[in-house]
Design an enzyme around this catalytic site. Structure first.
Site, mmCIF file in Angstrom:
data_model
loop_
_atom_site.group_PDB
_atom_site.id
_atom_site.type_symbol
_atom_site.label_atom_id
_atom_site.label_comp_id
_atom_site.label_asym_id
_atom_site.label_seq_id
_atom_site.Cartn_x
_atom_site.Cartn_y
_atom_site.Cartn_z
ATOM 1 N N MET A 193 -11.703 -5.449 4.547
ATOM 2 C CA MET A 193 -10.933 -4.588 5.444
ATOM 3 C C MET A 193 -10.745 -5.302 6.776
ATOM 4 O O MET A 193 -11.731 -5.694 7.423
ATOM 5 C CB MET A 193 -11.652 -3.249 5.651
ATOM 6 C CG MET A 193 -11.822 -2.414 4.383
ATOM 7 S SD MET A 193 -10.304 -2.122 3.494
ATOM 8 C CE MET A 193 -9.394 -1.158 4.709
ATOM 9 N N MET A 219 -11.507 5.152 -1.139
ATOM 10 C CA MET A 219 -12.146 5.435 0.142
ATOM 11 C C MET A 219 -12.687 6.860 0.053
ATOM 12 O O MET A 219 -12.147 7.819 0.619
ATOM 13 C CB MET A 219 -11.152 5.275 1.301
ATOM 14 C CG MET A 219 -10.847 3.817 1.598
ATOM 15 S SD MET A 219 -9.380 3.570 2.593
ATOM 16 C CE MET A 219 -8.137 3.651 1.293
ATOM 17 N N GLY A 243 1.086 -2.394 4.209
ATOM 18 C CA GLY A 243 1.717 -1.084 4.052
ATOM 19 C C GLY A 243 2.885 -0.908 5.010
ATOM 20 O O GLY A 243 4.047 -1.082 4.633
ATOM 21 N N HIS A 261 -0.892 -0.863 -4.598
ATOM 22 C CA HIS A 261 -2.205 -0.561 -4.006
ATOM 23 C C HIS A 261 -2.241 0.918 -3.641
ATOM 24 O O HIS A 261 -1.482 1.385 -2.793
ATOM 25 C CB HIS A 261 -2.405 -1.437 -2.760
ATOM 26 C CG HIS A 261 -3.729 -1.281 -2.072
ATOM 27 N ND1 HIS A 261 -4.847 -2.001 -2.429
ATOM 28 C CD2 HIS A 261 -4.102 -0.477 -1.046
ATOM 29 C CE1 HIS A 261 -5.851 -1.649 -1.629
ATOM 30 N NE2 HIS A 261 -5.426 -0.731 -0.791
ATOM 31 N N SER A 315 0.840 -1.205 0.000
ATOM 32 C CA SER A 315 0.000 0.000 0.000
ATOM 33 C C SER A 315 0.868 1.245 0.000
ATOM 34 O O SER A 315 1.682 1.456 0.900
ATOM 35 C CB SER A 315 -0.884 0.019 1.252
ATOM 36 O OG SER A 315 -1.316 1.341 1.499
ATOM 37 N N ASP A 318 -7.038 -6.504 3.735
ATOM 38 C CA ASP A 318 -6.385 -5.199 3.707
ATOM 39 C C ASP A 318 -6.383 -4.549 5.088
ATOM 40 O O ASP A 318 -7.421 -4.151 5.602
ATOM 41 C CB ASP A 318 -7.123 -4.290 2.707
ATOM 42 C CG ASP A 318 -6.432 -2.947 2.524
ATOM 43 O OD1 ASP A 318 -6.990 -2.085 1.820
ATOM 44 O OD2 ASP A 318 -5.331 -2.761 3.086
ATOM 45 N N ASP A 323 -4.171 3.876 -2.000
ATOM 46 C CA ASP A 323 -5.261 4.215 -1.070
ATOM 47 C C ASP A 323 -5.695 5.656 -1.289
ATOM 48 O O ASP A 323 -5.065 6.588 -0.797
ATOM 49 C CB ASP A 323 -4.800 4.022 0.386
ATOM 50 C CG ASP A 323 -4.774 2.563 0.762
ATOM 51 O OD1 ASP A 323 -3.764 2.125 1.342
ATOM 52 O OD2 ASP A 323 -5.747 1.860 0.464
ATOM 53 N N MET A 357 -8.024 8.619 -0.594
ATOM 54 C CA MET A 357 -8.906 9.052 0.499
ATOM 55 C C MET A 357 -9.317 10.507 0.282
ATOM 56 O O MET A 357 -8.493 11.346 -0.094
ATOM 57 C CB MET A 357 -8.170 8.926 1.839
ATOM 58 C CG MET A 357 -7.712 7.506 2.150
ATOM 59 S SD MET A 357 -6.858 7.431 3.747
ATOM 60 C CE MET A 357 -6.344 5.717 3.753
ATOM 61 N N HIS A 409 -7.879 1.849 -4.528
ATOM 62 C CA HIS A 409 -8.831 1.594 -3.452
ATOM 63 C C HIS A 409 -9.509 2.925 -3.127
ATOM 64 O O HIS A 409 -8.901 3.795 -2.488
ATOM 65 C CB HIS A 409 -8.074 1.022 -2.242
ATOM 66 C CG HIS A 409 -8.925 0.783 -1.039
ATOM 67 N ND1 HIS A 409 -8.378 0.458 0.178
ATOM 68 C CD2 HIS A 409 -10.265 0.823 -0.846
ATOM 69 C CE1 HIS A 409 -9.336 0.301 1.074
ATOM 70 N NE2 HIS A 409 -10.497 0.525 0.470
HETATM 71 C C1 DX5 Z 1 -6.404 1.600 5.183
HETATM 72 C C2 DX5 Z 1 -5.886 1.176 3.810
HETATM 73 C C3 DX5 Z 1 -4.872 0.071 3.897
HETATM 74 C C4 DX5 Z 1 -3.634 0.467 4.714
HETATM 75 C C5 DX5 Z 1 -2.760 -0.740 4.975
HETATM 76 O O1 DX5 Z 1 -7.504 2.450 5.032
HETATM 77 O O2 DX5 Z 1 -6.936 0.760 2.981
HETATM 78 O O3 DX5 Z 1 -4.487 -0.301 2.570
HETATM 79 O O4 DX5 Z 1 -2.901 1.433 4.025
HETATM 80 O O5 DX5 Z 1 -1.702 -0.307 5.818
HETATM 81 P P1 DX5 Z 1 -1.168 -1.270 6.994
HETATM 82 O O6 DX5 Z 1 -0.664 -2.515 6.314
HETATM 83 O O7 DX5 Z 1 -0.070 -0.467 7.640
HETATM 84 O O8 DX5 Z 1 -2.322 -1.543 7.898
HETATM 85 ZN ZN ZN Z 2 -6.317 -0.092 1.035
#
Ligand code: DX5
Ligand code: ZN
Length: 215
Positions: A136, A67, A189, A32, A7, A169, A34, A36, A65
């Protein structure tokens, strides 16, 4: 073999070019992203322009992804930016069937993400539209959170409803990976990016997942 998707949320945002090159060398299976919007989740990360700027750096698959609230608004720009897979949250749009159809019509992979407390029942009404289920195992919006095991109970039901890839994830590391043995892939991540050589944690996740198959 376990597929591992690092991530970018945990990457060095001031050094995306080098980070993506390093992930490629480390044999990551996809990148990946993220995304947001500061509304669906509190944080704001990167948009289509940043992803587009990185597209030409690698042939690795880009999984986006989303969000975000109103994901339909963002999909055209993400497709233009070079997303190969677009993952929308089941909680973020009342028109999930229409949304996934719009992604599939563009010839891209369509994914649905489910927060820890969200049921996966809707999958029974999305036949043929879902390539990728993102479960998740943290509450979305941040990295380096503790693994939440309860969503693992959804995997059996998902297997009965679809043959989509099941990806976990959040909170995935050398301790939690053994619990993920029924999944096809993981996003990780902070565990990956806290190492100097990303190949080490990626290989470690694969080995520990493999060992868990025989446990
Ligand atoms: C959280 C993200 C994940 C996150 C994973 O909202 O969707 O992809 O970045 O990070 P770690 O592996 O550190 O939990
Ligand atoms: Zn994610």
């Amino acid at each position: 073999m376990l597929k591992v998707y690092p991530s970018m949320l945990s990457s060095d945002f001031a050094n995306l070019r080098d980070e993506i090159r390093a992930l490629e060398l480390a044999q990551a299976d996809a990148v990946h992203w993220d995304v947001m919007d500061g509304s669906f989740v509190d944080a704001i990360t990167f948009g289509a322009q940043v992803i587009a700027a990185c597209r030409s750096l690698t042939n690795l698959r880009f999984d986006v992804h989303l969000m975000v609230n109103n994901p339909a608004k963002h999909i055209p720009a993400m497709l233009k930016a070079g997303a190969d897979t677009i993952i929308v949250h089941a909680e973020s749009d009342p028109h999930l069937h229409k949304l996934l159809t719009s992604i599939k019509e563009q010839g891209k992979n369509a994914g649905v993400a489910f927060n820890p407390a969200t049921s996966v029942d809707c999958l029974q009404y999305l036949e043929g539209l879902v390539d990728f289920v993102l479960l998740m195992t943290v509450n979305p919006g941040a990295s380096a959170q503790a693994f939440i095991p309860s969503p693992l109970n959804k995997i059996t039901q998902i297997r009965a409803l679809t043959n989509a890839e099941i990806c976990l994830d959040g909170g995935i590391n050398d301790n939690s990976i053994a619990l993920c043995r029924a999944a096809d892939s993981v996003v990780s991540g902070s565990f990956i990016f806290r190492h100097n050589d990303y190949a080490i944690p990626i290989k470690q996740l694969r080995t520990l997942w493999e060992n868990a198959q025989c446990a």
